[in-house]
Design a protein around this motif. Structure first.
Motif, mmCIF file in Angstrom:
data_model
loop_
_atom_site.group_PDB
_atom_site.id
_atom_site.type_symbol
_atom_site.label_atom_id
_atom_site.label_comp_id
_atom_site.label_asym_id
_atom_site.label_seq_id
_atom_site.Cartn_x
_atom_site.Cartn_y
_atom_site.Cartn_z
ATOM 1 N N ILE A 184 0.902 -1.116 0.019
ATOM 2 C CA ILE A 184 -0.109 0.043 0.007
ATOM 3 C C ILE A 184 0.741 1.177 0.054
ATOM 4 N N ASP A 185 0.620 2.110 -0.944
ATOM 5 C CA ASP A 185 1.285 3.498 -0.873
ATOM 6 C C ASP A 185 0.349 4.389 0.318
ATOM 7 N N PRO A 186 1.117 4.748 1.068
ATOM 8 C CA PRO A 186 0.374 5.528 2.187
ATOM 9 C C PRO A 186 -0.160 6.854 1.758
ATOM 10 N N ASP A 187 0.456 7.325 0.849
ATOM 11 C CA ASP A 187 0.127 8.761 0.319
ATOM 12 C C ASP A 187 -0.709 9.091 -0.757
ATOM 13 N N THR A 188 -0.986 7.649 -1.439
ATOM 14 C CA THR A 188 -2.035 7.646 -2.664
ATOM 15 C C THR A 188 -3.302 6.707 -2.368
ATOM 16 N N ASP A 189 -3.014 5.912 -1.359
ATOM 17 C CA ASP A 189 -3.732 4.606 -0.918
ATOM 18 C C ASP A 189 -3.735 3.538 -2.136
ATOM 19 N N ASN A 190 -2.799 3.807 -2.995
ATOM 20 C CA ASN A 190 -2.889 2.726 -4.172
ATOM 21 C C ASN A 190 -2.310 1.509 -3.681
ATOM 22 N N HIS A 191 -2.840 0.257 -4.251
ATOM 23 C CA HIS A 191 -2.514 -0.906 -3.699
ATOM 24 C C HIS A 191 -1.792 -1.477 -4.995
ATOM 25 N N TYR A 192 -0.697 -2.379 -4.527
ATOM 26 C CA TYR A 192 0.100 -3.033 -5.587
ATOM 27 C C TYR A 192 0.098 -4.618 -5.004
ATOM 28 N N TRP A 193 0.324 -5.627 -5.968
ATOM 29 C CA TRP A 193 0.360 -6.839 -5.740
ATOM 30 C C TRP A 193 1.247 -7.420 -6.934
ATOM 31 N N GLY A 194 1.889 -8.521 -6.480
ATOM 32 C CA GLY A 194 2.919 -9.235 -7.461
ATOM 33 C C GLY A 194 3.821 -10.171 -6.715
ATOM 34 N N ALA A 195 4.701 -10.520 -7.628
ATOM 35 C CA ALA A 195 5.736 -11.371 -7.371
ATOM 36 C C ALA A 195 6.920 -10.773 -7.174
ATOM 37 N N GLU A 196 7.793 -10.907 -6.207
ATOM 38 C CA GLU A 196 9.099 -10.416 -6.215
ATOM 39 C C GLU A 196 10.071 -11.570 -5.706
ATOM 40 N N GLU A 197 11.167 -11.314 -5.787
ATOM 41 C CA GLU A 197 12.354 -12.223 -5.264
ATOM 42 C C GLU A 197 12.469 -11.926 -3.640
ATOM 43 N N LEU A 198 12.782 -13.260 -3.222
ATOM 44 C CA LEU A 198 12.962 -12.826 -1.556
ATOM 45 C C LEU A 198 14.318 -12.227 -1.310
ATOM 46 N N PRO A 199 14.254 -11.445 -0.435
ATOM 47 C CA PRO A 199 15.305 -10.545 0.068
ATOM 48 C C PRO A 199 16.698 -11.490 0.564
ATOM 49 N N PHE A 200 16.426 -12.588 1.065
ATOM 50 C CA PHE A 200 17.511 -13.583 1.077
ATOM 51 C C PHE A 200 16.841 -14.944 1.527
ATOM 52 N N VAL A 201 17.602 -16.108 1.420
ATOM 53 C CA VAL A 201 17.086 -17.350 1.381
ATOM 54 C C VAL A 201 17.738 -18.314 2.437
ATOM 55 N N SER A 202 18.757 -17.887 3.109
ATOM 56 C CA SER A 202 19.650 -18.435 3.788
ATOM 57 C C SER A 202 19.454 -17.700 5.339
ATOM 58 N N PHE A 203 20.010 -18.318 6.221
ATOM 59 C CA PHE A 203 20.163 -17.600 7.626
ATOM 60 C C PHE A 203 21.528 -16.856 7.538
ATOM 61 N N ASN A 204 21.363 -15.504 7.879
ATOM 62 C CA ASN A 204 22.622 -14.872 8.060
ATOM 63 C C ASN A 204 23.254 -14.746 9.235
ATOM 64 N N TYR A 205 24.303 -15.062 9.685
ATOM 65 C CA TYR A 205 24.964 -15.094 10.969
ATOM 66 C C TYR A 205 26.016 -13.991 11.035
#
Length: 338
Positions: free
Chosen positions: A182-203
């Motif tokens: 959600i864009d808090p300024d315009t109240d527009n909604h967006y949906w879709g697919a994106e890559e995960l920010p990371f896929v393994s544990f960061n120690y």
């Protein structure tokens, strides 16, 4: 100071969670199919895991931000990291709701249900909420957490309905997540697919910046000790009036592998950094006894915390599958606490 939610605040939370139960989102998502709820900037993101696809139990777990998401990755990689269930659960940070059995709830949680007017009967029907925070025992949501969880579930409700109506295509198995924003300024909604920010544990790797201590450590005498070192957990809580919720039972443990002697067993406070406490315990040990010949650890998290210290002091650091002396000590403690 802890502030509890009132009846109407709990009622609102129970209402939205009940609507989601009727939606049965577990029919669309596996527990590893992450849903990213976002308002504004990418940094303001929450990640949702839906439990229940297998039909054994149902729940919704919300990880607030990337740091909390990392605890999800720890759980996901538990076997590869060689972590105990107690360690993994003790390091979770999330807000969760579950549909479980009556005996899983505390008396206070049953009172909250009664106050909201809801009634449950049967297996996996009782709705309750839990807050998970590193260093603390799982506990009832406070007022602020009730508000946040309510917001996340309202957003999740919209996200699930949109996912179905728009037939959103997400390659979860290929490392993508479903994003509802959600864009808090315009109240527009967006949906879709994106890559995960990371896929393994960061120690974390700890770095020693005190030049005087480094120089001292380089010149310490050696000894023949072979140590086991770990941050060990018990499935128990510590009640202390100075905490706003029960603390988790976690300890820095140092054992001598050959003699099976426990050299140190220090209970940590909820706000103490467990890895820094572990590293400081090694520095104290070296200052008292000299540098051990070898240190054995059982996972990469502890190994990374001690790696630099071992390099400075020329200690052999070895990762092994098990730490039998520490295991026996913790099992014995668990038996005495029952």
């Amino acid at each position: 100071m802890r502030k509890e939610a009132g009846r109407e605040e709990w009622k609102k939370l129970y209402d939205v969670a009940t609507r989601i139960r009727e939606l049965k989102p577990w029919e669309d998502f596996w527990d590893l199919d992450l849903i990213c709820l976002r308002e504004g900037e990418k940094e303001d993101a929450a990640f949702v895991s839906i439990l229940g696809k297998g039909g054994e139990y149902y729940g919704i777990v919300v990880y607030e931000g990337y740091r909390d998401l990392n605890t999800f990755m720890m759980m996901l990689n538990q076997e590869a990291l060689n972590l105990s269930t107690e360690f993994v659960m003790g390091n979770q940070s999330s807000l969760a709701c579950y549909w479980g059995n009556r005996e899983e709830l505390t008396e206070k949680e049953r009172e909250i249900i009664k106050d909201t007017g809801y009634k449950y009967r049967g297996k996996n029907q009782w709705l309750y909420f839990r807050s998970y925070k590193e260093g603390y025992y799982p506990y009832q949501l406070n007022q602020d957490e009730v508000h946040r969880m309510c917001y996340y579930l309202e957003l999740l409700e919209e996200a699930v309905l949109t996912y179905r109506s728009e037939e959103v295509n997400v390659n979860f198995r290929g490392g993508e997540m479903y994003v509802y924003s959600i864009d808090p300024d315009t109240d527009n909604h967006y949906w879709g697919a994106e890559e995960l920010p990371f896929v393994s544990f960061n120690y974390r790797s700890l770095k020693l910046n005190d030049a005087e201590i480094i120089e001292t450590l380089k010149n310490v005498p050696n000894n023949r000790y072979v140590l086991e070192m770990d941050v060990a957990y018990q499935a128990a809580k510590i009640n202390d009036k100075s905490y706003d919720r029960p603390g988790s039972m976690r300890m820095v443990v140092i054992a001598e592998a050959r003699t099976e002697l426990i050299m140190k067993a220090q209970i940590l406070g909820p706000e103490e950094d467990q890895l820094e406490s572990l590293a400081n315990s090694l520095i104290e040990f070296i200052g008292q006894f000299g540098a051990p010949r070898e240190i054995r650890v059982s996972n990469i998290i502890v190994e990374a915390a001690l790696e630099e210290l071992c390099e400075i002091t020329d200690i052999k650091l070895r990762r092994v599958k098990r730490l039998p002396v520490i295991e026996d000590f913790m099992n014995g403690m668990g038996e005495r606490m029952r």
